[in-house]
Design an enzyme around this catalytic site. Sequence first.
Site, PDB file in Angstrom:
ATOM      1  N   GLY A   1     -26.542   1.167   1.769  1.00 40.50           N
ATOM      2  CA  GLY A   1     -25.752   1.859   0.749  1.00 40.50           C
ATOM      3  C   GLY A   1     -26.390   1.673  -0.613  1.00 40.50           C
ATOM      4  O   GLY A   1     -26.971   0.618  -0.901  1.00 40.50           O
TER       5      GLY A   1
ATOM      6  N   GLY B   1     -24.524   2.924  -3.477  1.00 43.63           N
ATOM      7  CA  GLY B   1     -23.426   3.441  -4.299  1.00 43.63           C
ATOM      8  C   GLY B   1     -23.050   2.489  -5.422  1.00 43.63           C
ATOM      9  O   GLY B   1     -23.874   1.676  -5.873  1.00 43.63           O
ATOM     10  N   ASN B   2     -21.778   2.568  -5.840  1.00 41.73           N
ATOM     11  CA  ASN B   2     -21.307   1.793  -6.999  1.00 41.73           C
ATOM     12  C   ASN B   2     -21.461   0.299  -6.807  1.00 41.73           C
ATOM     13  O   ASN B   2     -21.956  -0.398  -7.689  1.00 41.73           O
ATOM     14  CB  ASN B   2     -19.827   2.113  -7.261  1.00 41.73           C
ATOM     15  CG  ASN B   2     -19.650   3.550  -7.697  1.00 41.73           C
ATOM     16  OD1 ASN B   2     -20.464   4.070  -8.443  1.00 41.73           O
ATOM     17  ND2 ASN B   2     -18.600   4.193  -7.206  1.00 41.73           N
ATOM     18  N   VAL B   3     -21.018  -0.215  -5.672  1.00 38.40           N
ATOM     19  CA  VAL B   3     -21.083  -1.660  -5.436  1.00 38.40           C
ATOM     20  C   VAL B   3     -22.537  -2.071  -5.186  1.00 38.40           C
ATOM     21  O   VAL B   3     -23.064  -2.998  -5.823  1.00 38.40           O
ATOM     22  CB  VAL B   3     -20.189  -2.069  -4.243  1.00 38.40           C
ATOM     23  CG1 VAL B   3     -20.400  -3.540  -3.897  1.00 38.40           C
ATOM     24  CG2 VAL B   3     -18.725  -1.801  -4.560  1.00 38.40           C
ATOM     25  N   ALA B   4     -23.193  -1.363  -4.270  1.00 41.83           N
ATOM     26  CA  ALA B   4     -24.565  -1.731  -3.888  1.00 41.83           C
ATOM     27  C   ALA B   4     -25.494  -1.760  -5.094  1.00 41.83           C
ATOM     28  O   ALA B   4     -26.345  -2.652  -5.212  1.00 41.83           O
ATOM     29  CB  ALA B   4     -25.094  -0.747  -2.853  1.00 41.83           C
TER      30      ALA B   4
ATOM     31  N   LYS C   1       0.855  -1.185   0.000  1.00 43.52           N
ATOM     32  CA  LYS C   1       0.000   0.000   0.000  1.00 43.52           C
ATOM     33  C   LYS C   1       0.889   1.233   0.000  1.00 43.52           C
ATOM     34  O   LYS C   1       1.984   1.211   0.580  1.00 43.52           O
ATOM     35  CB  LYS C   1      -0.854   0.008   1.274  1.00 43.52           C
ATOM     36  CG  LYS C   1      -2.101   0.847   1.166  1.00 43.52           C
ATOM     37  CD  LYS C   1      -3.209   0.094   0.495  1.00 43.52           C
ATOM     38  CE  LYS C   1      -4.436   0.953   0.294  1.00 43.52           C
ATOM     39  NZ  LYS C   1      -5.517   0.232  -0.375  1.00 43.52           N
TER      40      LYS C   1
HETATM   41  P1  NAD Z   1     -19.711   4.475  -2.962  1.00 44.95           P
HETATM   42  O1  NAD Z   1     -19.164   5.713  -2.360  1.00 44.95           O
HETATM   43  O2  NAD Z   1     -20.077   4.483  -4.410  1.00 44.95           O
HETATM   44  O3  NAD Z   1     -21.026   4.024  -2.161  1.00 44.95           O
HETATM   45  C1  NAD Z   1     -21.150   4.068  -0.774  1.00 44.95           C
HETATM   46  C2  NAD Z   1     -22.567   4.567  -0.475  1.00 44.95           C
HETATM   47  O4  NAD Z   1     -22.839   4.390   0.905  1.00 44.95           O
HETATM   48  C3  NAD Z   1     -22.758   6.051  -0.785  1.00 44.95           C
HETATM   49  O5  NAD Z   1     -23.872   6.218  -1.644  1.00 44.95           O
HETATM   50  C4  NAD Z   1     -23.006   6.664   0.593  1.00 44.95           C
HETATM   51  O6  NAD Z   1     -23.887   7.760   0.549  1.00 44.95           O
HETATM   52  C5  NAD Z   1     -23.614   5.511   1.337  1.00 44.95           C
HETATM   53  N1  NAD Z   1     -23.537   5.570   2.800  1.00 44.95           N
HETATM   54  C6  NAD Z   1     -22.512   5.989   3.572  1.00 44.95           C
HETATM   55  N2  NAD Z   1     -22.829   5.850   4.882  1.00 44.95           N
HETATM   56  C7  NAD Z   1     -24.062   5.313   4.923  1.00 44.95           C
HETATM   57  C8  NAD Z   1     -24.928   4.928   5.973  1.00 44.95           C
HETATM   58  N3  NAD Z   1     -24.589   5.063   7.252  1.00 44.95           N
HETATM   59  N4  NAD Z   1     -26.143   4.427   5.654  1.00 44.95           N
HETATM   60  C9  NAD Z   1     -26.518   4.269   4.366  1.00 44.95           C
HETATM   61  N5  NAD Z   1     -25.732   4.620   3.324  1.00 44.95           N
HETATM   62  C10 NAD Z   1     -24.537   5.133   3.594  1.00 44.95           C
HETATM   63  O7  NAD Z   1     -18.656   3.341  -2.626  1.00 44.95           O
HETATM   64  P2  NAD Z   1     -18.530   1.902  -3.291  1.00 44.95           P
HETATM   65  O8  NAD Z   1     -17.445   1.914  -4.281  1.00 44.95           O
HETATM   66  O9  NAD Z   1     -19.875   1.405  -3.669  1.00 44.95           O
HETATM   67  O10 NAD Z   1     -17.975   1.076  -2.045  1.00 44.95           O
HETATM   68  C11 NAD Z   1     -18.859   0.667  -1.008  1.00 44.95           C
HETATM   69  C12 NAD Z   1     -18.064  -0.116   0.031  1.00 44.95           C
HETATM   70  O11 NAD Z   1     -17.444  -1.249  -0.575  1.00 44.95           O
HETATM   71  C13 NAD Z   1     -16.932   0.671   0.696  1.00 44.95           C
HETATM   72  O12 NAD Z   1     -16.809   0.241   2.018  1.00 44.95           O
HETATM   73  C14 NAD Z   1     -15.709   0.249  -0.099  1.00 44.95           C
HETATM   74  O13 NAD Z   1     -14.522   0.387   0.654  1.00 44.95           O
HETATM   75  C15 NAD Z   1     -16.036  -1.211  -0.345  1.00 44.95           C
HETATM   76  N6  NAD Z   1     -15.351  -1.782  -1.508  1.00 44.95           N
HETATM   77  C16 NAD Z   1     -15.560  -1.271  -2.732  1.00 44.95           C
HETATM   78  C17 NAD Z   1     -14.938  -1.850  -3.836  1.00 44.95           C
HETATM   79  C18 NAD Z   1     -15.172  -1.333  -5.230  1.00 44.95           C
HETATM   80  O14 NAD Z   1     -14.862  -2.050  -6.191  1.00 44.95           O
HETATM   81  N7  NAD Z   1     -15.739  -0.147  -5.388  1.00 44.95           N
HETATM   82  C19 NAD Z   1     -14.074  -2.936  -3.660  1.00 44.95           C
HETATM   83  C20 NAD Z   1     -13.894  -3.469  -2.377  1.00 44.95           C
HETATM   84  C21 NAD Z   1     -14.541  -2.876  -1.301  1.00 44.95           C
END
Ligand code: NAD
Length: 380
Positions: A191, A193-196, A92
């Site tokens: 959530g 976001g992108n993953v959800a 990292k």
């Molecule tokens: P993102 O920022 O697109 O989505 C996260 C969402 O969670 C946002 O819409 C935010 O508003 C919402 N949020 C934050 N706190 C909240 C709460 N208390 N209640 C409800 N919603 C809430 O991020 P992402 O890329 O979708 O990543 C989501 C998680 O997955 C993170 O923890 C990230 O570290 C993990 N992750 C992501 C990836 C990836 O490929 N993007 C890979 C491994 C792990």
Amino acid sequence: MRIVNSSHLEHSMNIFDSLVDYGHEEVLFYSDPKTGLRAIIGVHSTVLGPALGGTRMWNYEHDGDALTDVLRLSKGMTYKAAVAGLNLGGGKGVIIGDARTQKSEGLFRAYGKAVESLGGRYITAEDVNTNVRDMSWIRTETQFVTGVEGIGGSGDPSPFTAYGVYCGIKATAKKQLGKDSVSGLRVAVQGAGNVAGHVVSHLVKDGATVYVTDIFKDKALSLANETGAQYVEPDAILSMDCDILSPNALGATLNDETIPQLKCSLVAGGANNQLADEKKHGAMLQARGILYAPDYVINAGGLMNVASEVDGYNKESVLRKNEGIYDTLLRIYAMAEERNILTVEASNALAEERIASVAHVHRTYSRKTVINRSQSSSGS
Ligand code: NAD
């Protein structure tokens, strides 16, 4: 570029004790006053292959906080890659500074030189507050960077992370509920976001009843409208009566306060660091009969995607690897049962055992080579 004397660190941590505790191979400090670069790269392990892990940019209050982050996150990458079956180690990087005001081509090219100086032992990628443009500046100085557009880049990892999470949810449901599909199950997704977004689509398509929330209501509402999921308020999601809770927002969702409120049979989601305290809260979940899918195992799909760039990107092979998360989790659940340990302890053990077995192969091979050489030289 120079190596900073560690006595400059303001934090009172004992650096060498920390290195011993975390088990790092090397930690490097880079300073380039002309570009403002102040960076630390942690190479935790290269036993399985080059140490891959993103570079984050953060305005740490103390340099010691940056070092702690590097040590913690690079070790985490070693475990994640090992359990994912990748031939990669863990590393990292952090760049200390304000990402809104201190980014420049010079700074990232100086950082690229730092990465290059490691000769491929560390490969970097995007992370918090770094992006594709920053990676392409780094690429100017080193080939040891992933996530660069147009050079066999793997693109957005989120759909792959989500597909792995979906496969992991199915494995966890199989183990805990004896179900081969999520059809008819109620899933609460935290959530939007992108993953959800991708997780929800997979689940709805498979016939699950999905409830979704986000602190940005419009995001969750539009995801619900697009997919046929149902919107719930953020503070209602964790206590919902459901089969599966899928945390896909931020970390530390599972803590002293929230675990007693849960009304689910299993927790399986993509968010990093879901347990506020790995052992304590892993044990609290187990005591409540809730099966927990270790986060770094179920969310490794995105890392598998980035890792594919190292040998030449192949989407089909990434998807097959994502599907492998199903079997890996079943193996972890079986180990946890056999050894009477937590699922997080079983995944840590799986990582440590793979690394130890590969290190053993390397050591054994090296010793034989030496013996052969000495035999041949004594005979000549
Ligand atoms: P993102 O920022 O697109 O989505 C996260 C969402 O969670 C946002 O819409 C935010 O508003 C919402 N949020 C934050 N706190 C909240 C709460 N208390 N209640 C409800 N919603 C809430 O991020 P992402 O890329 O979708 O990543 C989501 C998680 O997955 C993170 O923890 C990230 O570290 C993990 N992750 C992501 C990836 C990836 O490929 N993007 C890979 C491994 C792990």
